[in-house]
Design a protein around this motif. Structure first.
Motif, mmCIF file in Angstrom:
data_model
loop_
_atom_site.group_PDB
_atom_site.id
_atom_site.type_symbol
_atom_site.label_atom_id
_atom_site.label_comp_id
_atom_site.label_asym_id
_atom_site.label_seq_id
_atom_site.Cartn_x
_atom_site.Cartn_y
_atom_site.Cartn_z
ATOM 1 N N GLY A 15 3.009 -12.340 1.854
ATOM 2 C CA GLY A 15 4.364 -12.297 2.376
ATOM 3 C C GLY A 15 5.352 -11.482 1.571
ATOM 4 N N VAL A 16 4.923 -10.890 0.433
ATOM 5 C CA VAL A 16 5.877 -10.120 -0.368
ATOM 6 C C VAL A 16 6.167 -8.754 0.252
ATOM 7 C CG1 VAL A 16 5.285 -11.271 -2.512
ATOM 8 C CG2 VAL A 16 4.047 -9.206 -1.843
ATOM 9 N N GLY A 17 5.354 -8.310 1.226
ATOM 10 C CA GLY A 17 5.636 -7.047 1.906
ATOM 11 C C GLY A 17 4.643 -5.946 1.626
ATOM 12 N N LYS A 18 3.403 -6.282 1.258
ATOM 13 C CA LYS A 18 2.408 -5.255 0.948
ATOM 14 C C LYS A 18 2.052 -4.453 2.195
ATOM 15 C CE LYS A 18 -0.571 -8.229 -0.317
ATOM 16 N NZ LYS A 18 0.282 -9.373 0.097
ATOM 17 N N ALA A 155 -8.439 2.615 -9.080
ATOM 18 C CA ALA A 155 -7.548 3.191 -8.069
ATOM 19 C C ALA A 155 -6.697 4.293 -8.691
ATOM 20 C CB ALA A 155 -6.655 2.103 -7.473
ATOM 21 N N ASP A 156 -6.454 5.335 -7.908
ATOM 22 C CA ASP A 156 -5.637 6.445 -8.401
ATOM 23 C C ASP A 156 -4.171 6.037 -8.532
ATOM 24 O OD1 ASP A 156 -7.611 8.925 -8.205
ATOM 25 O OD2 ASP A 156 -7.923 7.676 -6.438
ATOM 26 N N GLN A 157 -3.710 5.146 -7.667
ATOM 27 C CA GLN A 157 -2.343 4.647 -7.743
ATOM 28 C C GLN A 157 -2.346 3.158 -7.440
ATOM 29 O OE1 GLN A 157 0.890 6.996 -5.868
ATOM 30 N NE2 GLN A 157 -0.730 8.370 -5.185
ATOM 31 N N VAL A 158 -1.602 2.395 -8.237
ATOM 32 C CA VAL A 158 -1.371 0.976 -7.968
ATOM 33 C C VAL A 158 0.136 0.767 -7.936
ATOM 34 C CG1 VAL A 158 -1.656 -1.392 -8.764
ATOM 35 C CG2 VAL A 158 -3.529 0.238 -9.041
ATOM 36 N N GLU A 159 0.633 0.393 -6.765
ATOM 37 C CA GLU A 159 2.083 0.188 -6.600
ATOM 38 C C GLU A 159 2.358 -1.308 -6.477
ATOM 39 O OE1 GLU A 159 5.627 1.116 -3.347
ATOM 40 O OE2 GLU A 159 3.903 2.468 -3.517
ATOM 41 N N LEU A 160 3.230 -1.810 -7.335
ATOM 42 C CA LEU A 160 3.583 -3.229 -7.309
ATOM 43 C C LEU A 160 4.639 -3.476 -6.239
ATOM 44 C CD1 LEU A 160 3.366 -6.061 -8.593
ATOM 45 C CD2 LEU A 160 5.242 -5.399 -10.102
ATOM 46 N N VAL A 161 4.343 -4.387 -5.334
ATOM 47 C CA VAL A 161 5.303 -4.819 -4.315
ATOM 48 C C VAL A 161 5.834 -6.172 -4.776
ATOM 49 C CG1 VAL A 161 5.688 -5.307 -1.886
ATOM 50 C CG2 VAL A 161 3.996 -3.588 -2.559
ATOM 51 N N ASP A 162 7.065 -6.184 -5.241
ATOM 52 C CA ASP A 162 7.594 -7.365 -5.921
ATOM 53 C C ASP A 162 8.679 -8.037 -5.084
ATOM 54 O OD1 ASP A 162 7.865 -9.204 -7.999
ATOM 55 O OD2 ASP A 162 9.516 -8.072 -8.884
ATOM 56 N N MET A 163 8.795 -9.352 -5.266
ATOM 57 C CA MET A 163 9.844 -10.136 -4.608
ATOM 58 C C MET A 163 10.032 -11.412 -5.411
ATOM 59 S SD MET A 163 10.072 -11.543 -0.680
ATOM 60 C CE MET A 163 10.342 -9.902 -0.024
ATOM 61 N N THR A 164 11.259 -11.842 -5.588
ATOM 62 C CA THR A 164 11.534 -13.059 -6.340
ATOM 63 C C THR A 164 11.011 -14.280 -5.582
ATOM 64 O OG1 THR A 164 13.701 -13.391 -5.336
ATOM 65 C CG2 THR A 164 13.600 -12.009 -7.311
ATOM 66 N N GLU A 166 12.448 -17.064 -5.018
ATOM 67 C CA GLU A 166 13.476 -17.605 -4.134
ATOM 68 C C GLU A 166 13.536 -16.833 -2.820
ATOM 69 O OE1 GLU A 166 13.902 -16.701 -7.220
ATOM 70 O OE2 GLU A 166 14.161 -18.616 -8.272
ATOM 71 N N ALA A 167 13.491 -15.485 -2.926
ATOM 72 C CA ALA A 167 13.534 -14.669 -1.705
ATOM 73 C C ALA A 167 12.292 -14.893 -0.854
ATOM 74 C CB ALA A 167 13.667 -13.194 -2.075
ATOM 75 N N LEU A 168 11.128 -15.040 -1.490
ATOM 76 C CA LEU A 168 9.892 -15.259 -0.737
ATOM 77 C C LEU A 168 9.920 -16.608 -0.024
ATOM 78 C CD1 LEU A 168 7.121 -14.236 0.026
ATOM 79 C CD2 LEU A 168 6.219 -15.169 -2.106
ATOM 80 N N ARG A 169 10.439 -17.642 -0.678
ATOM 81 C CA ARG A 169 10.531 -18.951 -0.023
ATOM 82 C C ARG A 169 11.521 -18.922 1.138
ATOM 83 N NH1 ARG A 169 8.859 -23.676 -2.245
ATOM 84 N NH2 ARG A 169 10.801 -24.731 -1.700
ATOM 85 N N ARG A 170 12.594 -18.123 0.981
ATOM 86 C CA ARG A 170 13.534 -17.981 2.104
ATOM 87 C C ARG A 170 12.855 -17.299 3.283
ATOM 88 N NH1 ARG A 170 17.408 -16.726 -1.928
ATOM 89 N NH2 ARG A 170 17.112 -14.501 -1.546
ATOM 90 N N ARG A 171 12.085 -16.254 3.021
ATOM 91 C CA ARG A 171 11.344 -15.592 4.098
ATOM 92 C C ARG A 171 10.393 -16.574 4.771
ATOM 93 N NH1 ARG A 171 8.396 -10.190 3.136
ATOM 94 N NH2 ARG A 171 8.433 -10.376 5.407
ATOM 95 N N MET A 172 9.752 -17.414 3.951
ATOM 96 C CA MET A 172 8.841 -18.404 4.512
ATOM 97 C C MET A 172 9.602 -19.407 5.373
ATOM 98 S SD MET A 172 5.745 -19.669 4.697
ATOM 99 C CE MET A 172 4.825 -18.972 3.331
ATOM 100 N N ALA A 173 10.727 -19.914 4.880
ATOM 101 C CA ALA A 173 11.502 -20.908 5.622
ATOM 102 C C ALA A 173 12.038 -20.334 6.926
ATOM 103 C CB ALA A 173 12.650 -21.424 4.755
ATOM 104 N N HIS A 174 12.326 -19.032 6.958
ATOM 105 C CA HIS A 174 12.839 -18.396 8.175
ATOM 106 C C HIS A 174 11.730 -18.064 9.170
ATOM 107 C CE1 HIS A 174 16.531 -16.924 5.685
ATOM 108 N NE2 HIS A 174 16.639 -18.185 6.065
#
Length: 847
Positions: A15-18, A155-164, A166-174
């Motif tokens: 759910g962080v947006g990968k 992997a040639d590139q590893v990009e971190l998709v980050d989210m706090t 609190e924000a992730l729990r809000r996305r879950m609750a919504h």
């Protein structure tokens, strides 16, 4: 054919947006004219992610039958036949349905890369194979789908998709991640704030390590010797002298001034091992460095400035901290010193700090242990070989003419034997006596103390020098062996003390017994007195030796402050043992103080709790208990009145009021009795294994029909509880939830299994409770907010938590997603090892 490139979007949790980031990247590439297709992307019913699939070419999926169902999988052959420039492959750790070409999706990706197709994929940090145990200890869930770390690291590139969190729990609750019926369970289990924070830290640290590894690799490949100050790394050069602690603290302060600063302390020893620092001092400095968050390194190098600079450049350090030289003025004739040499050769990219200290210009000698460290019998035989051996050897050689060279070698062998047996002094005696005998008997002119040939003088001087050198080496090795054994014993003792300090486990008598055993004494006692002229009293004593009433009566006494002493009887200890004894004495004083503080705190807590309970009971009896009594009395008086003719309906209503008042009184008195049992510690649960569906439905019998729903799966494991206490606790929880739930919003009682625990959740849609009040509502006689006095005396939740902890469980309050309060009762699954909750102590059960 060139191998394709792999780009991975790494996230801490679902759910962080990968997938969203991967599809956004695909749209950017398509706009640039890149041939990009969707090989396999799962949107999981998330509308925003599903919208991003529009406008992208999707390779049809392959459907496989398995156990009566049909499952879609990536069609690897179709993607290879299509041969796009870039393929999007979601969920790298996914396990393919049996019957697929490969068992794991990352193996499919390897085939695409080998075919020259670039791949963009996604993976969560918990799916890395090396982190499986760590993630299980955090979340209580073992990840079944994993991917080897090496696949992600290549992997040639590893990009971190980050989210706090609190924000992730809000996305879950919504409802932006899971379906609404799964939100509550997810927020209460895997998506707890602590779990998400720990997983986020794992992801950040993993990516940071990979960045650091890439930087080191780049510097190595491009032969970059110049330091890149990406962050402050401070190297502290230690000599093993007492000034090292000053340098370490100074370096730690420098590191604190920069973001992400690191401290690396390094001691450089010569390769011959004959000159080294005090092991005790180095051990103390190592402990200090680690306490300050740094690392200690031991490096071998004969050229100390060069080795120090090589180490600093190797770790990409930005600063070096050295102490001012301890050499005296005349010693500078031998060279400029380490500090000056390092400062001259450091270059413009490495700063060197020279720190002053109390040992400046006091000489370079380091404190070393003196005296013989060999056994008594070996020293005796060494003196015999060193003093009596040369005359015996001379008498033997007088009978046989072997030549001066052989005679000197035999005397040298005897000196070596004396050194091996007795150490330095016997070897020096052997060299002295042997040189005199060589001069008298075997160097011309014979039987005179003069030497005619200068070559013989050189030979005798070399003989003496070799004897002294060998003796010194043997003596140094003996002292080093003794120091190592002693330091190991001291480190074990101090580690034991440190562990007890952290855990607070050892009682005073146990500690005194450990002192007595460690030093081989007859008895050990801790004495104290109130003032300088007051008599001594014994706070604790162990052993069978003579009783000690004052410190001066003991064989060994160790003062602790002004009015306390540790007294030992049995033998006199050497001075070198007093350092460890001082640590024991200080720990004994701490244990005694801790015991007394705990006793005082217990007495104060008991008094305060008793006063609070008495005050609350008076308030409860004066109002909450009087109200139903007044209602009962009024109804009875009305029924007995002869002035009014009551109809059947009125009489039924009055009788119903009497019954309700009596039930309310029974409930209040029951809670008061339960609370008194908890306060006095007389609750003794009878634990047995039962199914939740045998107890929980009975707890709903006291609430109106339709006001509570039940969801207890039959597949739940059995729990180890006291059925009576569990029923009473659940009844209080359900009654409290129904009381605060709005009309038309029934309370939900749901149960689920999590690792070795079973959770029962009582969910209401009431006004909820703020975070700062979530613990206060479990205290006796507490009603949150503006609850009316008639709502009860405020004991229901306190009793429920007390019963839960008495059974080895926990009871906590959480917010209900969408509004309301959820009570989470955690119980032990049957067959698991019981763990006493800290709050289950009798004096704390009330809260």
């Amino acid at each position: 054919m060139a191998r394709g490139k792999l780009r991975i979007h790494l996230g801490a949790a679902p759910g962080v947006g990968k997938t969203y980031a991967m599809l956004s990247e695909a749209h950017r590439r398509v706009e640039r004219g890149t041939d990009c297709v969707v090989a396999f992307v799962e949107h999981h019913g998330r509308p925003r992610t599903e919208v991003l699939l529009h406008g992208l070419e999707q390779v049809p999926r392959k459907e496989l039958e398995y156990r009566g169902g049909v499952f879609p999988e990536m069609d690897l052959d179709a993607v290879l036949a299509r041969r796009p420039q870039v393929a999007l492959v979601d969920e790298l750790a996914h396990t393919n349905i049996p019957g697929s070409r490969n068992a794991k999706r990352w193996q499919d990706v390897e085939e695409l890369l080998a075919a020259g197709i670039d791949v963009v994929s996604t993976v969560n940090i918990q799916h890395l194979e090396s982190l499986g145990d760590v993630v299980e200890s955090i979340t209580g869930v073992r990840q079944q789908e994993t991917v080897p770390d090496e696949v992600v690291r290549r992997a040639d590139q590893v990009e971190l998709v980050d989210m706090t969190p609190e924000a992730l729990r809000r996305r879950m609750a919504h409802g932006n991640i899971y379906q609404p019926d799964k939100v509550d369970a997810a927020l209460s289990n895997y998506f707890r704030p602590g779990n998400l924070t720990a997983l986020r830290e794992l992801a950040l640290l993993w990516v940071a390590d990979r960045v650091d590894a890439h930087l080191t690799q780049y510097r190595s490949e491009h032969r970059v010797s110049r330091i890149w100050g990406s962050r402050e790394r401070i190297v502290i050069g230690l000599t093993g002298g007492p000034e090292g602690r000053t340098l370490i603290r100074r370096g730690a302060r420098l590191a604190e001034k920069g973001a992400g600063g690191e401290v690396l302390a390094v001691y450089i020893a010569r390769s011959d091992g004959l000159t080294s620092a005090s092991p005790k001092e180095l051990a103390l400095q190592r402990a200090l460095v680690e306490d300050l968050g740094g690392t200690f390194h031991h490096v071998i190098g004969d050229d100390i400035p060069a080795a120090l600079l090589a180490f600093a450049r190797g770790v990409n350090a930005t600063q070096i901290v050295l102490g001012s030289s301890r050499r005296k003025t005349w010693q500078y004739v031998f060279g400029p010193g380490v500090g000056a040499t390092v400062a001259r050769e450091s270059g413009p990219d490495l700063d060197v700090h020279i720190v002053t200290h109390d040992e400046v210009a006091k000489g370079r000698g380091l404190p070393v242990a003196r005296g013989a460290r060999l056994g008594r019998s070996r020293r005796v035989w060494g003196w015999i070989a060193g003093v009596a051996g040369p005359p015996l050897l001379a008498a033997l050689l007088n009978a046989v003419d072997l030549g001066l060279a052989n005679d000197m070698l035999l005397f040298l062998a005897l000196t070596v034997a004396a050194a091996l047996l007795g150490g330095l002094l016997p070897a020096l005696a052997s060299a002295a006596v042997g040189s005199l005998l060589l001069n008298y008997f075997y160097t011309p002119p014979l039987h005179r103390w003069t030497i005619a040939d200068p070559k013989n003088i050189v030979a005798i001087v070399i003989f003496v020098a070799v004897g002294v050198a060998v003796a010194s080496v043997v003596d140094l090795a003996a002292r080093r062996t003794h120091q190592a054994a002693r330091l190991r014993a001291e480190s074990e003792i101090l580690s034991f003390l440190a562990g007890n300090v952290l855990r607070g486990e050892t009682g005073l008598e146990d500690l005194l017994e450990r002192v007595r055993e460690t030093f081989g004494m007859e008895s050990a006692a801790l004495l104290e007195r109130a003032g300088d002229v007051d008599p001594w009293t014994c706070a604790g004593r162990v052993g069978q030796g003579r009783p000690v009433e004052r410190p001066d009566q003991a064989d060994v006494d160790m003062p602790v402050g002004d009015h306390m002493a540790l007294a030992l009887t049995g033998r006199v200890l050497p001075a070198e043992d007093r350092r460890v004894l001082a640590a024991f004495a200080a720990q004994a004083a701490v244990v005694l103080d801790r015991r007394r503080l705990r006793e005082e705190a217990d007495r104060a807590r008991t008094l305060a709790e008793g006063n609070r309970i008495r005050t609350a009971l008076l308030a409860a009896v004066s109002h909450d208990l009087r109200t139903p009594l007044a209602g009962i009395k009024a109804a009875v008086t009305s029924l007995r009145s002869e002035d009014v003719e009551w109809s059947e309906e009125d009489r039924a209503e009055l009788l119903e009021g009497i019954e309700e008042g009596a039930d309310r009184l029974d409930h209040l008195v029951g809670n008061l009795l339960d609370m008194s049992r908890l306060q006095t510690g007389t609750v003794t649960p009878l634990i047995r294994e039962i199914d939740l569906d045998e107890v929980v439905p009975m707890a709903l019998g006291g609430v109106p029909e339709g006001s509570a729903g039940l969801d207890v799966p039959e597949t739940l494991p059995m729990v180890a509880v006291d059925p009576g206490l569990l029923e009473r606790a659940m009844a209080n929880l359900v009654e409290n939830a129904v009381k605060y739930s709005p009309p038309g919003a029934p309370v939900l009682v749901a149960a689920s299994a999590l690792a070795d625990r079973v959770e029962v959740r009582v969910v209401d849609r009431g006004p909820g409770v703020p975070d700062e009040a979530k613990e206060r509502i479990f205290e006796p006689f507490q009603r949150h907010g503006d609850a009316p006095r008639g709502a009860g005396v405020g004991l229901g939740l306190a009793v429920a938590r007390g019963f839960a902890e008495a059974m080895g469980g926990t009871l906590n309050a959480e917010d209900t997603p969408g509004g309301g309060l959820t009570m989470v009762l955690t119980l032990r699954a049957a067959g698991t090892r019981p763990e006493l909750h800290p709050a289950a102590e009798p004096e704390r059960q009330a809260s």
